[in-house]
Design an enzyme around this catalytic site. Structure first.
Site, PDB file in Angstrom:
ATOM      1  N   HIS A 125       0.854  -1.224   0.073  1.00  0.00           N
ATOM      2  CA  HIS A 125      -0.065   0.085   0.057  1.00  0.00           C
ATOM      3  C   HIS A 125       1.082   1.329  -0.058  1.00  0.00           C
ATOM      4  CE1 HIS A 125       0.715  -0.669   4.299  1.00  0.00           C
ATOM      5  NE2 HIS A 125       0.267   0.407   4.646  1.00  0.00           N
TER       6      HIS A 125
ATOM      7  N   HIS B 192      -7.673  -0.969   5.803  1.00  0.00           N
ATOM      8  CA  HIS B 192      -6.512  -0.221   6.194  1.00  0.00           C
ATOM      9  C   HIS B 192      -6.316   1.260   5.365  1.00  0.00           C
ATOM     10  CE1 HIS B 192      -3.023   1.200   8.431  1.00  0.00           C
ATOM     11  NE2 HIS B 192      -1.965   0.994   7.164  1.00  0.00           N
TER      12      HIS B 192
ATOM     13  N   ASP C 155       5.824   4.533   4.910  1.00  0.00           N
ATOM     14  CA  ASP C 155       6.580   3.586   5.793  1.00  0.00           C
ATOM     15  C   ASP C 155       6.618   2.172   4.961  1.00  0.00           C
ATOM     16  OD1 ASP C 155       3.983   3.427   6.797  1.00  0.00           O
ATOM     17  OD2 ASP C 155       4.742   2.083   8.652  1.00  0.00           O
ATOM     18  N   HIS C 156       5.827   2.174   3.866  1.00  0.00           N
ATOM     19  CA  HIS C 156       5.897   1.016   3.159  1.00  0.00           C
ATOM     20  C   HIS C 156       6.376   1.178   1.666  1.00  0.00           C
ATOM     21  CE1 HIS C 156       3.545  -1.595   5.943  1.00  0.00           C
ATOM     22  NE2 HIS C 156       3.194  -0.368   6.455  1.00  0.00           N
TER      23      HIS C 156
ATOM     24  N   HIS D 125       4.474  -5.098  11.079  1.00  0.00           N
ATOM     25  CA  HIS D 125       4.873  -4.390  12.415  1.00  0.00           C
ATOM     26  C   HIS D 125       4.927  -5.241  13.449  1.00  0.00           C
ATOM     27  CE1 HIS D 125       4.294   0.036  10.725  1.00  0.00           C
ATOM     28  NE2 HIS D 125       3.375  -0.699   9.942  1.00  0.00           N
TER      29      HIS D 125
ATOM     30  N   ASP E 167      -0.443  -4.345   6.222  1.00  0.00           N
ATOM     31  CA  ASP E 167      -1.115  -3.873   7.399  1.00  0.00           C
ATOM     32  C   ASP E 167      -2.321  -4.001   7.607  1.00  0.00           C
ATOM     33  OD1 ASP E 167       1.416  -2.667   8.097  1.00  0.00           O
ATOM     34  OD2 ASP E 167       0.625  -0.688   7.999  1.00  0.00           O
TER      35      ASP E 167
ATOM     36  N   HIS F 282       1.506   3.989   2.047  1.00  0.00           N
ATOM     37  CA  HIS F 282       1.741   4.690   3.184  1.00  0.00           C
ATOM     38  C   HIS F 282       3.328   4.791   3.222  1.00  0.00           C
ATOM     39  CE1 HIS F 282      -1.878   3.896   5.978  1.00  0.00           C
ATOM     40  NE2 HIS F 282      -2.161   4.907   5.054  1.00  0.00           N
TER      41      HIS F 282
END
Length: 256
Positions: free
Chosen positions: A57, A115, A61-62, A172, A134, A59
């Site tokens: 996805h 998410h 941090d991805h 995570h 996530d 975000h």
């Protein structure tokens, strides 16, 4: 066909990075790019050349390290078509049911909104594993930033339908906190009690709680168990639909 090699390592504050290597073809995929420098360093330590990036996805941090990893390696970037305007450098857009390959290993793309609206997971059925970003966590699930509870419940139900032995690589290290919440809504679940104790020991030793399995999550993760009579009774939702019970569990976790 050789077994895939997986190199797992912590990134940022609580992310995991995953490098997936096929010894036969020499291909290596990084699952998301939470920290480009760490990912490149781990690949160098392993002697692997990154040829693909599989994004779950958009975000940061991805997908935030996409361009940096691609600049060094020339890797192909595989990402959900829904996020074509939100993920940098995409070279292959994928949708639900598409198949991506790492050498002779095949991953089926599962569209799992909730998410985020573009979230996908990568299921490798012949290898018995899935990278779920996530959407599903050990003893938890992703916060609903873009999707509805109904959408997330449908996505989680798809993952729960995978074979019980499927190893689940979530993105995570949230399990210790997830266990505390899970016990608040399902305190008499023996499987959960055992799981929570195991997690406490693993974290005390500095060990990861990822991967988990579908079987373990179906037995103990309250987000996969809204049809459980004990949870329903505790929430005073005995006659409600599963998705409504799920929504209440998610609401409680958001303020836990």
């Amino acid at each position: 066909m050789s077994e895939l090699l997986i190199r797992q390592f912590p990134c940022l504050s609580d992310n995991y990075g995953f490098l997936v290597h096929d010894p036969d073809s020499g291909e290596t995929a990084t699952i998301d790019t939470p920290d480009a420098d760490r990912i490149l360093s781990e690949a160098e330590k392993a002697g692997w050349s990154i040829t693909q990036i599989w994004n779950t996805h958009h975000h940061f941090d991805h997908a935030g390290g996409n361009e940096a990893v691609q600049a060094v390696t020339g890797a192909k970037i595989v990402a959900p078509s829904y996020d074509r305007h939100r993920i940098p450098g995409i070279t292959m857009e994928v949708e639900d049911g598409d198949v991506v390959s790492l050498g002779s290993h095949k991953a089926k793309v599962l569209y799992t909104p909730g998410h985020t609206m573009g979230h996908v997971c990568y299921h490798l059925p012949m290898d018995g594993l899935a990278f779920v970003g996530d959407t599903l966590f050990a003893l938890g699930c992703g916060r609903l930033f873009e999707g509805t509870p109904a959408e997330m419940w449908h996505s989680l139900s798809r993952l729960a339908a995978l074979p019980d032995e499927t190893r689940i690589y979530c993105a995570h290290e949230y399990t210790e906190a997830n266990a505390r919440f899970a016990l608040s809504v399902d305190p008499d679940n023996h499987d959960l009690q055992v799981y929570a104790a195991m997690v406490e020991g693993e974290r005390a030793r500095g060990e990861p709680t990822v991967p988990t399995t579908i079987a373990a999550e179906k037995a103990a993760n309250p987000f996969l168990r809204p049809n459980d009579p004990a949870i329903r009774a505790r929430l005073q939702m005995v006659d409600d639909d599963d998705e409504d019970v799920f929504a209440e569990i998610r609401r409680r976790k958001d303020s836990f």
